[in-house]
Design an enzyme around this catalytic site. Structure first.
Site, PDB file in Angstrom:
ATOM      1  N   LYS A 128       0.831  -1.201   0.000  1.00 44.02           N
ATOM      2  CA  LYS A 128       0.000   0.000   0.000  1.00 44.02           C
ATOM      3  C   LYS A 128       0.862   1.245   0.000  1.00 44.02           C
ATOM      4  O   LYS A 128       0.687   2.151  -0.821  1.00 44.02           O
ATOM      5  CB  LYS A 128      -0.941  -0.004   1.205  1.00 44.02           C
ATOM      6  N   ASP A 155      -5.933   1.278   1.138  1.00 39.04           N
ATOM      7  CA  ASP A 155      -5.938   1.581   2.562  1.00 39.04           C
ATOM      8  C   ASP A 155      -7.245   1.065   3.154  1.00 39.04           C
ATOM      9  O   ASP A 155      -8.004   0.357   2.472  1.00 39.04           O
ATOM     10  CB  ASP A 155      -5.742   3.081   2.806  1.00 39.04           C
TER      11      ASP A 155
END
Length: 276
Positions: free
Chosen positions: A143, A161
């Site tokens: 991420k 996220d």
């Protein structure tokens, strides 16, 4: 991935209707993206940064806190330690004191300190521009790497996220809780040129409308396209009261300003946050 693999994964997703095909899912996903693009023409990365190093550190610090809080501490941090070499030579206690408001500050201080050392030792002090290199740094997962690549290097990517993962599942784009699988599922639905902005738009929507505990379903422009409609407040007036940031009641002028000045939205946001 093969077409057959994509079809198999599509069958496990939450469909808008019982007979929604993988092709219909792709079309619905792209329509959602178009609506979000109209709704948030100013969507952008809400972590403030001037270079890849600042974005990398800010993203690591953003774990378990808000971007607003991170943006409050990073100007002080980067004024004192402007690059990887400076931060790698910092006293850990000094870094901890600066980033304390972000929470979990001891672990975060160690992470940014060690990753700075690694950048200096392994990459000549320059943040690498490849995912396979970024994920070798302490505290940097896919991420974080995708956030840095997309926003600092212009490499398209899906940034999963907590907001993105939650909405991707609610939209029926994926049935998985695993961020890597979510990333793969969503990548199948959009061309690479859309990946970065899809991430920004979905995250914006998750922060403003489609909240974790009480989504504002009745004020959502995606109501007709969302298989999860109804899990939150459906009454339009009650739902409107749940909206946040520039979408909140009483912030109509701010929203209009950001729409009219999409290219300057980050500066407008910083001005508003600085006055709050």
């Amino acid at each position: 991935m093969s077409t057959n693999a994509g079809a198999s994964q599509g069958s496990s997703r939450r469909r808008l209707t019982p007979d929604e095909t993988p092709l219909a899912l792709k079309r619905r996903a792209r329509k959602i993206n178009r609506i979000l693009a109209d709704f948030y023409p100013y969507a952008h990365a809400e972590l403030d940064f001037r270079n890849p190093f600042e974005l990398l550190v800010a993203t690591v610090l953003s774990a378990q806190t808000t971007d607003v809080r991170v943006n409050q501490v990073t100007p002080v941090l980067f004024a004192r330690y402007p690059d990887a070499r400076a931060l790698s030579e910092a006293e850990l206690a000094d870094v901890e004191e600066i980033i304390k408001p972000t929470g979990f500050f001891r672990a975060k201080a160690r992470s940014v300190h060690v990753l700075s050392q690694r950048i200096v030792d392994d990459f000549d002090g320059v943040v690498p521009g490849r995912l396979e290199d970024l994920v070798t740094l302490p505290g940097v997962g896919r991420k974080t790497a995708n956030v840095v690549l997309a926003n600092a290097f212009g490499v398209p990517g899906i940034s999963v996220d907590t907001h993105f993962g939650r909405l991707a599942k609610r939209f029926g784009w994926t049935a998985s809780e695993d961020p890597v699988k979510v990333e793969q599922d969503v990548m199948e639905l959009f061309p690479p040129s859309d990946w970065t902005m899809v991430s920004h738009r979905v995250i914006f929507h998750g922060r403003r409308v489609c909240h974790s505990r009480r989504p504002a379903c009745g004020a959502c422009p995606l109501a007709a396209l969302c298989p999860s409609f109804g899990i939150g407040e459906t009454d339009p007036e009650k739902a409107r009261k749940l909206l946040k940031y520039e979408m909140a009641p009483g912030e109509e002028a701010l929203y209009a300003e950001m729409v009219a000045n999409a290219d300057s939205a980050a500066e407008i946001r910083r001005r508003v946050q600085g006055n709050s």
